[in-house]
Scaffold this motif. Structure first.
Motif, short mmCIF file in Angstrom:
data_model
loop_
_atom_site.label_atom_id
_atom_site.label_comp_id
_atom_site.label_asym_id
_atom_site.label_seq_id
_atom_site.Cartn_x
_atom_site.Cartn_y
_atom_site.Cartn_z
N VAL A 114 12.84 -1.19 -0.95
CA VAL A 114 12.08 -0.75 -2.12
C VAL A 114 10.63 -1.17 -1.98
O VAL A 114 9.71 -0.38 -2.20
N ARG A 115 10.40 -2.42 -1.59
CA ARG A 115 9.02 -2.91 -1.44
C ARG A 115 8.29 -2.17 -0.33
O ARG A 115 7.09 -1.92 -0.43
N CYS A 116 8.99 -1.83 0.75
CA CYS A 116 8.35 -1.11 1.86
C CYS A 116 7.91 0.28 1.40
O CYS A 116 6.80 0.73 1.71
N ASN A 117 8.78 0.96 0.67
CA ASN A 117 8.40 2.28 0.15
C ASN A 117 7.24 2.18 -0.82
O ASN A 117 6.36 3.03 -0.85
N GLU A 118 7.23 1.10 -1.62
CA GLU A 118 6.18 0.93 -2.62
C GLU A 118 4.83 0.61 -1.99
O GLU A 118 3.81 1.22 -2.33
N HIS A 119 4.81 -0.34 -1.06
CA HIS A 119 3.54 -0.87 -0.56
C HIS A 119 3.08 -0.28 0.78
O HIS A 119 1.89 -0.32 1.08
N VAL A 120 4.03 0.21 1.57
CA VAL A 120 3.65 0.66 2.92
C VAL A 120 3.73 2.18 3.04
O VAL A 120 2.71 2.86 3.20
N LYS A 121 4.94 2.74 2.93
CA LYS A 121 5.09 4.16 3.19
C LYS A 121 4.40 5.06 2.18
O LYS A 121 3.85 6.10 2.54
N PHE A 122 4.45 4.67 0.90
CA PHE A 122 3.84 5.53 -0.11
C PHE A 122 2.68 4.85 -0.82
O PHE A 122 2.35 5.16 -1.95
N ALA A 123 2.05 3.93 -0.11
CA ALA A 123 0.79 3.33 -0.57
C ALA A 123 -0.16 3.31 0.61
O ALA A 123 -1.03 4.17 0.73
N ALA A 124 0.05 2.37 1.53
CA ALA A 124 -0.87 2.25 2.66
C ALA A 124 -0.89 3.51 3.52
O ALA A 124 -1.97 4.04 3.85
N LEU A 125 0.29 4.02 3.88
CA LEU A 125 0.34 5.22 4.73
C LEU A 125 -0.22 6.43 4.01
O LEU A 125 -1.06 7.17 4.56
#
Length: 373
Positions: free
Chosen positions: A99-110
């Motif tokens: 959940v955190r990866c989707n929130e902060h990396v895949k659909f934020a940073a990326l």
């Protein structure tokens, strides 16, 4: 439309990118290097971001005839996913790193980087559906393949980021269909095993990972009455609802199994007790993200509290822009831990998501006037 395809090196993201190409988009593939030790080897279905994964993604991009790049996002991943994972366990909560990866990396940073470079959307291999309504509203729905549905871990992205997301695998009927399509397209990842467990704990030993990072913090395991029944090396290694690995010094007086009821990191205590003490009547969620209007008290819907758990009937007790409390009495929910993700559905549609802040047991629920508990 210019689309950035996130390519992990697995079969799902490769086929998703291929479908984006077939749809007529101008597609560029990118592999996110999330590990600080990218030279590590992948072991079966464990681990991620290895040299093997990056190479597999490159080969898939070559077959599809699209440009391919590797973006180093290891620092962002370490700061927002791994650090959060350690901090949550240290605080006695149970986080979901996906959940955190989707929130902060895949659909934020990326996504932010993609938009800055002139792309219109990001395409991933997640199993979820997007439904576009006539009024322009985009809805996030469960995938057609219920066994692979990932809407639970995507619910944190919110409507603004959903507007820039493409999930080409949402309508497939099974993983076998994806693998067969990969074979037909000549993609070498067709038979590659899925990645399971926590991606940055490559050996699958979560307790060992936590111990190495947080150090030994020995303390007592106590029963509901406060009597010491065992010892532990770190309360952070336990989660509410856990039964295995308690290493209790003596069994319960009635001989029944005992489960973790609470983790108290400040006192370095783990509280254990019978299964029925894990029963949940109300779930309180904070830091809410809504895809629809905030539901009114009394609204009936379904709730899911685990990535691979079933959704259960729920009724909204209170809700606002920041949080929600739902009544799940009669749903048979047990062992819901603070830190988990609470996702609310109307049928297959995701209504919103919140992080579990607390739960209330049936005995703690005050009945409404004129009613008995």
């Amino acid at each position: 439309m210019r689309v950035l395809a996130a390519m992990s090196g697995g079969v799902d993201s490769a086929v998703a990118a291929a479908r984006a190409v077939d749809a007529g988009h101008d597609v560029v593939g990118v592999h996110m290097a999330l590990s600080r030790t990218p030279a590590q080897e992948r072991t079966g279905s464990r681990g991620c971001c290895s040299i093997e994964d990056a190479s597999d993604a490159r080969r898939a991009a070559d077959v599809l005839g699209i440009p391919y790049y590797v973006w180093d996002m290891s620092e962002r991943f370490e700061q927002t996913v791994v650090a959060d994972f350690l901090a949550e366990y240290a605080a006695g909560r149970t986080p979901n790193p996906c959940v955190r990866c989707n929130e902060h990396v895949k659909f934020a940073a990326l996504l932010d980087k993609a938009l800055a470079l002139g792309f219109d959307a990001v395409c991933t291999g997640h199993y979820a559906r997007v439904v576009d309504r006539a009024d322009g509203t985009r809805e996030l729905h469960r995938a057609s393949d219920a066994a692979k549905d990932q809407s639970y871990v995507l619910a944190v992205m919110g409507p603004e980021r959903l507007a820039r997301a493409i999930f080409p695998l949402g309508d497939v009927t099974s993983k076998a269909e994806v693998r067969a399509e990969a074979v037909a397209r000549g993609l070498s990842v067709a038979a590659k095993p899925d990645s399971y467990d926590i991606c940055f704990v490559a050996d699958g030993d979560t307790q060992g990972f936590l111990r190495r990072a947080l150090g030994e913090q020995p303390g007592d395991v106590v029963d509901e009455g406060g009597e010491v029944v065992g010892r532990h090396d770190g309360a952070y290694a336990y989660t509410v609802g856990q039964r295995r690995g308690l290493a209790l010094g003596r069994p319960a007086a009635d001989g029944r199994p005992r489960y973790v009821l609470a983790v108290e990191p400040v006192q370095r205590r783990v509280v254990v007790g019978p299964a029925e003490s894990l029963d949940v009547a109300h779930v309180v969620g904070a830091s809410a993200v809504w895809f629809a209007d905030v539901p009114a008290p009394g609204t009936t819907l379904t709730a899911q509290v685990r990535a691979h758990g079933a959704d259960v009937p729920a009724r909204v007790l209170a809700a606002d822009a920041d949080g929600v409390t739902v009544d799940v009495t009669g749903a048979g929910l047990r062992g819901v831990a603070a830190g988990q993700s609470l996702v609310l559905y109307d049928g297959t549609r995701v209504l919103g998501q919140a992080t579990v802040a607390a739960t209330r047991a049936p005995a703690d629920v005050v009945p409404a006037p004129g009613r008995t508990a």
